[in-house]
Design a protein around this motif. Structure first.
Motif, mmCIF file in Angstrom:
data_model
loop_
_atom_site.group_PDB
_atom_site.id
_atom_site.type_symbol
_atom_site.label_atom_id
_atom_site.label_comp_id
_atom_site.label_asym_id
_atom_site.label_seq_id
_atom_site.Cartn_x
_atom_site.Cartn_y
_atom_site.Cartn_z
ATOM 1 N N UNK A 33 36.743 51.057 41.157
ATOM 2 C CA UNK A 33 36.613 50.410 39.847
ATOM 3 C C UNK A 33 36.786 48.904 39.955
ATOM 4 N N UNK A 34 37.623 48.461 40.868
ATOM 5 C CA UNK A 34 37.798 47.018 41.086
ATOM 6 C C UNK A 34 36.461 46.390 41.473
ATOM 7 N N UNK A 35 35.732 47.037 42.374
ATOM 8 C CA UNK A 35 34.417 46.537 42.801
ATOM 9 C C UNK A 35 33.473 46.473 41.599
ATOM 10 N N UNK B 246 32.052 40.872 36.280
ATOM 11 C CA UNK B 246 32.531 39.508 36.045
ATOM 12 C C UNK B 246 31.515 38.496 36.565
ATOM 13 N N UNK B 247 31.000 38.723 37.756
ATOM 14 C CA UNK B 247 29.985 37.802 38.305
ATOM 15 C C UNK B 247 28.746 37.754 37.415
ATOM 16 N N UNK C 289 28.286 36.327 23.227
ATOM 17 C CA UNK C 289 28.262 37.753 23.585
ATOM 18 C C UNK C 289 28.723 37.944 25.029
ATOM 19 N N UNK C 290 28.103 37.212 25.952
ATOM 20 C CA UNK C 290 28.454 37.362 27.367
ATOM 21 C C UNK C 290 29.893 36.904 27.639
ATOM 22 N N UNK D 1 36.201 42.183 30.614
ATOM 23 C CA UNK D 1 36.135 42.609 32.016
ATOM 24 C C UNK D 1 37.261 41.984 32.829
ATOM 25 N N UNK D 2 37.615 40.743 32.537
ATOM 26 C CA UNK D 2 38.749 40.113 33.216
ATOM 27 C C UNK D 2 40.057 40.849 32.889
#
Length: 149
Positions: free
Chosen positions: A90-92, A98-99, A119-120, A127-128
């Motif tokens: 899940x970290x991956x 995030x990228x 939005x992004x 996500x962070x």
């Protein structure tokens, strides 16, 4: 007004990523349920709900632009054989998100598309927080393993 193909690409890539995350977290929730890990099952179910909220926001953005949502290329689910492996997987997934959202938000900022930038950027914040939460879960798991060793 012509649609920005790069924006559409970001929206559809994000949609595919979020659909994959929903699928991933749902499968992990069901697996934790089978392993009688109710607390972790509930955690993954909450992740499903949050990611599904992102799916809805992205679909709404695409439909508002008159574009057809297209998330047909989903990667396969990766379950892991333990809770630790699931957290690492899940970290991956979260780092990839995030990228993507950093890149998409930066692009929207450059072209002065503030609605989609928002939005992004909003999804990026979520996500962070997910990544931070995974870090806490890893630390808790390591502490439990150290105490039982």
């Amino acid at each position: 007004m012509a649609l920005d193909p790069r924006l559409l690409g970001y929206l559809n890539r994000a949609l595919a990523h979020e659909m994959a995350a929903v699928q991933q977290y749902m499968a992990q929730s069901r697996l934790c349920d089978r392993w009688d890990m109710a607390d972790h099952c509930a955690h993954f179910r909450q992740d499903v709900a949050e990611e599904f909220g992102h799916v809805q926001s992205l679909m709404d953005a695409l439909l508002k632009l008159g574009a057809t949502p297209n998330a047909t290329q989903l990667p396969p689910v990766r379950l892991g054989r333990s809770l630790g492996e699931m957290i690492a997987i899940d970290r991956v997934l979260e780092v990839e998100a995030i990228r993507l959202y950093e890149e998409a938000a930066a692009y929207c900022g450059r072209v002065r598309d503030f609605a989609h930038h928002g939005l992004f950027a909003g999804i990026l914040r979520d996500e962070l927080m997910h990544l931070d939460e995974l870090g806490r879960m890893e630390a808790d798991l390591s502490e439990r393993e150290r105490r039982h060793a």
